[in-house]
Write an enzyme that holds these catalytic residues in place. Structure first.
Site, PDB file in Angstrom:
ATOM      1  CE  LYS A 164      -4.357   1.556   2.321  1.00  0.00           C
ATOM      2  NZ  LYS A 164      -5.198   2.287   3.856  1.00  0.00           N
TER       3      LYS A 164
ATOM      4  CB  SER B  25      -8.250   3.522   2.470  1.00  0.00           C
ATOM      5  OG  SER B  25      -7.573   2.852   3.568  1.00  0.00           O
TER       6      SER B  25
ATOM      7  CB  SER C 199      -8.581   0.936   5.652  1.00  0.00           C
ATOM      8  OG  SER C 199      -9.634   2.118   5.349  1.00  0.00           O
TER       9      SER C 199
END
Length: 468
Positions: free
Chosen positions: A72, A147, A171
């Site tokens: 990420k 996210s 997330s």
């Protein structure tokens, strides 16, 4: 080579038996990336030094040797760009490794690239990325969740064996659910936050998105442990594998059966409970009177921490810089241009609840409510080993469907937020499907356990996998 079904354990078996090499796996993944990433927008960058990483692997050793991961965009890898999905950090180069990355490097993991995300992890759909939305590989008209949507998408599309995300209110678990994967949020303090861009410091945790529960445990074991760089990390001996043959699982019906939860989600959830019961586990209904308010508390505590953590992005020290007439004007221009709409919304909300005259009315009450919710869960965990809920109230929704309705988007986190509020571990495991517009979409089953009882989640998660 079918990289969509290739797991960490299958890779290790293939490497050990000489069936294929890390170069073969990376080549297959790269083929998928070249074919799919322009459409999915899951990777923001594919690293050019992957072959160099392979050359430096050395002798095969350990569960994670030669395993290619997506990372990420808010987790620092030294020398690599890390933008947090934001224009304000576009082109920023990480000066050091996150502790989780350092540990994985020691395990000889391969890093494929950085994955798309909602800006500074603020969102439930990856539509808030400054670099465009990521699409769900199962149905490209739908969101992958957020996210950590980019991380979920690269795993689901066969563009990585597994991936790392961060979980502040769901997330990791929510995008894993919407993409048919396993998503895991560890106990707060289990994995160091050093090198993770801070959003909500009392809520954030790094965790894995994988295809199996076993792969999740392998990554957790590799990254967890005390870190002198993060004073909130737990001692190394905090986590013990204390599996049992049968568990008692609590079901908070008042939280689950409410308006806005899809019938398909409830049907598949109840089916999974029956499957667990058939395996010898006990299902017990419990009362979590204040769990309904966890979402409200979260959306006060989290923006308050956001407003403090994002104050460092001022255009002076690093990242984007916009010229102004004076220093204050430069702050305004840099932050106005660099931050997206959702980030600005949460900064303003957080500043408001922390301001003089409103601190007691909002932030203090949310903090007190947080303690109440924690106490309720503590009481429940004296009677049950784990608590079960659906992961999300609906299957993956259409891109653009909720982006203009922040409250509808925030409700996506209704089942995942409590675990972050009280700092306990939680896992989402694929469990059933729902059909929408002729497309079969995955659903997730969430389990929450007491602090440091990760082994309970791994054991029950594997039982759910067996029943799917």
């Amino acid at each position: 080579m079918d990289t969509k079904t290739l797991t960490i354990t299958k890779c290790q078996k293939g490497y050990s038996e000489g069936e294929f090499t890390p170069s073969d796996v990376v080549a297959a993944l790269s083929k998928n990336i070249n074919e799919k990433n322009d459409s999915l927008n899951a990777y923001l960058e594919v690293f050019e030094d992957v072959n160099e990483q392979i050359d430096n692997l050395g002798e095969q050793k350990g569960d994670l040797w030669g395993i290619p991961l997506g990372i990420k965009d808010n987790i620092l890898i030294k020398g690599k760009t890390a933008s947090g999905g934001s224009r304000i950090l576009e082109g920023y180069t990480a000066p050091y490794d996150a502790t989780a990355i350092k540990k994985l490097k020691n395990k000889k993991v391969l890093f494929l690239g950085r994955t798309n995300m909602d800006e500074f992890a603020m969102g439930s759909s990856t539509e808030n990325s400054a670099f465009g939305s990521t699409k769900n590989p199962i149905d490209e008209s739908r969101v992958p969740g957020g996210s950590s949507g980019g991380s979920a998408a690269v795993v689901a599309a066969g563009m990585a064996i597994a991936a790392l995300g961060s979980d502040t209110g769901g997330s990791i678990r929510q995008p894993a659910s919407l993409c048919g994967l396993v998503g895991f949020k560890p106990t707060y303090g289990a994995i160091s936050r050093s090198g993770l861009m801070a959003m909500g410091s009392s809520l954030d945790q790094i965790g894995p998105i994988t295809k199996t529960v076993k792969d999740t445990q392998i990554l957790f074991d590799a990254m967890s442990g005390n870190d002198p760089l993060d004073s909130t990390t737990l001692p190394d001996d905090s986590f013990k594998d204390e599996r049992k043959d049968a568990y008692t699982i609590g079901v908070p019906r008042d939280l689950i059966e409410q308006e806005g939860i899809d019938d398909d989600v409830l049907e598949q959830f109840n089916s999974s409970l029956e499957s667990l019961k058939e395996k010898g586990h006990t299902i017990k209904e419990i009362d979590l009177e204040h769990a309904d308010y966890a979402l409200a508390a979260y959306y006060i505590v989290m923006p308050a921490e956001v407003s403090s953590n994002l104050a460092r992005y001022d255009g002076v020290k690093f990242g984007l810089h916009e010229e102004g007439e004076n220093l204050l004007d430069e702050y305004f221009k840099t932050r106005g241009v660099g931050f997206g709409e959702e980030v600005r919304r949460r900064i303003i909300l957080g500043t408001y609840v922390l301001s003089s005259g409103y601190y007691d009315a909002y932030y203090n009450k949310a903090s007190a409510l947080r303690s109440t919710i924690r106490s309720e869960f503590d009481v429940a965990f004296k009677e049950v080993d784990a608590i079960a809920t659906p992961t999300t109230p609906t299957p993956a929704f259409k891109i653009g469907e909720k982006i203009d309705d922040p409250l509808a988007m925030y409700l996506e986190d209704i089942f995942t937020v409590p675990a972050n509020i009280i700092g306990v571990p939680a896992i989402s495991v694929p469990s059933g499907t729902a059909k929408r517009d002729g497309v079969v979409l995955p659903l997730g089953f969430q389990l929450i356990a007491p602090h440091t009882h990760e082994s309970t989640l791994f054991a029950l998660g594997e039982d759910i996998e067996d029943g799917v």
